[in-house]
Design a protein around this motif. Structure first.
Motif, short mmCIF file in Angstrom:
data_model
loop_
_atom_site.label_atom_id
_atom_site.label_comp_id
_atom_site.label_asym_id
_atom_site.label_seq_id
_atom_site.Cartn_x
_atom_site.Cartn_y
_atom_site.Cartn_z
N PHE A 102 27.52 40.15 53.90
CA PHE A 102 28.90 40.62 53.24
C PHE A 102 28.88 42.12 53.69
N TYR A 103 29.89 42.30 54.70
CA TYR A 103 30.04 43.79 55.11
C TYR A 103 31.16 44.43 54.24
N SER A 104 30.83 45.12 53.62
CA SER A 104 31.92 45.81 52.62
C SER A 104 32.98 46.38 53.22
N SER A 105 32.36 47.38 54.16
CA SER A 105 33.28 48.31 54.81
C SER A 105 33.72 47.70 56.20
N THR A 106 32.58 47.49 56.93
CA THR A 106 32.89 47.20 58.47
C THR A 106 33.13 45.54 58.44
N TRP A 107 33.81 44.65 57.47
CA TRP A 107 34.11 43.54 57.36
C TRP A 107 34.88 43.08 58.71
N ALA A 108 35.73 43.78 59.10
CA ALA A 108 36.58 43.36 60.31
C ALA A 108 35.94 43.36 61.82
N VAL A 109 34.84 43.65 61.79
CA VAL A 109 34.20 43.97 63.18
C VAL A 109 33.50 42.64 63.47
N GLN A 110 34.14 42.05 64.72
CA GLN A 110 34.00 40.67 65.16
C GLN A 110 32.32 40.50 65.45
N ARG A 111 31.70 41.44 65.89
CA ARG A 111 30.23 41.34 66.21
C ARG A 111 29.41 41.06 65.10
N ASN A 112 30.14 41.23 63.82
CA ASN A 112 29.23 41.06 62.64
C ASN A 112 28.99 39.54 62.40
N TYR A 113 30.01 38.63 63.20
CA TYR A 113 30.06 37.29 62.95
C TYR A 113 29.30 36.49 64.01
N GLY A 114 28.35 35.51 63.68
CA GLY A 114 27.80 34.86 64.76
C GLY A 114 28.50 33.53 64.68
N TYR A 115 28.99 32.94 63.92
CA TYR A 115 29.44 31.63 63.93
C TYR A 115 30.90 31.65 63.61
N TRP A 116 31.61 30.88 64.39
CA TRP A 116 32.99 30.61 64.60
C TRP A 116 33.63 29.26 64.54
N GLY A 117 34.77 29.07 64.16
CA GLY A 117 35.45 27.89 64.28
C GLY A 117 36.44 27.99 65.40
N GLN A 118 37.11 26.62 65.65
CA GLN A 118 37.96 26.62 67.17
C GLN A 118 39.24 27.07 66.83
N GLY A 119 39.63 27.40 65.70
CA GLY A 119 41.03 27.97 65.52
C GLY A 119 42.14 26.92 64.94
N THR A 120 43.07 27.48 64.46
CA THR A 120 44.21 26.74 64.05
C THR A 120 45.44 27.55 64.27
N GLN A 121 46.64 26.99 64.92
CA GLN A 121 47.65 27.52 65.43
C GLN A 121 48.70 27.84 64.10
N VAL A 122 49.26 28.99 64.13
CA VAL A 122 50.21 29.25 62.90
C VAL A 122 51.42 29.95 63.71
N THR A 123 52.42 29.29 63.62
CA THR A 123 53.83 29.77 64.25
C THR A 123 54.82 30.11 63.06
N VAL A 124 55.25 31.09 62.93
CA VAL A 124 56.35 31.72 62.13
C VAL A 124 57.55 31.83 62.84
N SER A 125 58.39 31.08 62.70
CA SER A 125 59.83 31.19 63.50
C SER A 125 60.97 30.27 62.71
N SER A 126 62.02 30.78 63.19
CA SER A 126 63.32 30.02 62.72
C SER A 126 63.99 29.18 63.62
#
Length: 126
Positions: A102-126
């Protein structure tokens, strides 16, 4: 084999809500910090929120504070992202990722994470 599968994305109007889920398998989920990233077209991937092993500590990007809530259910090996008051600028592909640290201060650094999902699309639009 480690697997992360996101779901819950879709099309929603501004001001609406969505709840994303990320189901994990193949590793000791309760011993991994979990994070949500997002990437909009033409933009860099950015950290949205992360949560520690037990779920009692979390971090949020300034852009989503007060609107998004991250949570986890270790019994179900699932992490959630409740997104309220959605804005068009929240539109992106949302990815979950895992790390044994758990990276308390550098949590948003991508290289800290080795395992990823495939993603899900979110679209916010009227």
């Amino acid at each position: 084999q480690l697997q992360l599968v996101e779901s819950g994305g879709g099309l929603v109007q501004p001001g609406g809500s969505l709840r994303l889920s990320c189901a994990a398998s193949g590793f000791p989920f309760s011993k991994y910090a979990m994070i949500w990233f997002r990437q909009a077209p033409g933009k860099e991937r950015e950290g949205v929120s992360c949560i520690n092993f037990s779920g009692d500590t979390s971090r949020y990007a300034d852009s989503v504070k007060g609107r998004f809530t991250i949570s986890r259910d270790n019994a179900k090996s699932t992490v959630y992202l409740q997104m309220n008051s959605l804005k068009p600028e929240d539109s992106a592909i949302y990815y979950c990722a895992a790390s044994p640290t758990f990276y308390s201060s550098t949590w948003a650094v991508q290289r800290n994470y080795g395992y990823w999902g495939q993603g899900t699309q979110v679209t916010v639009s009227s």
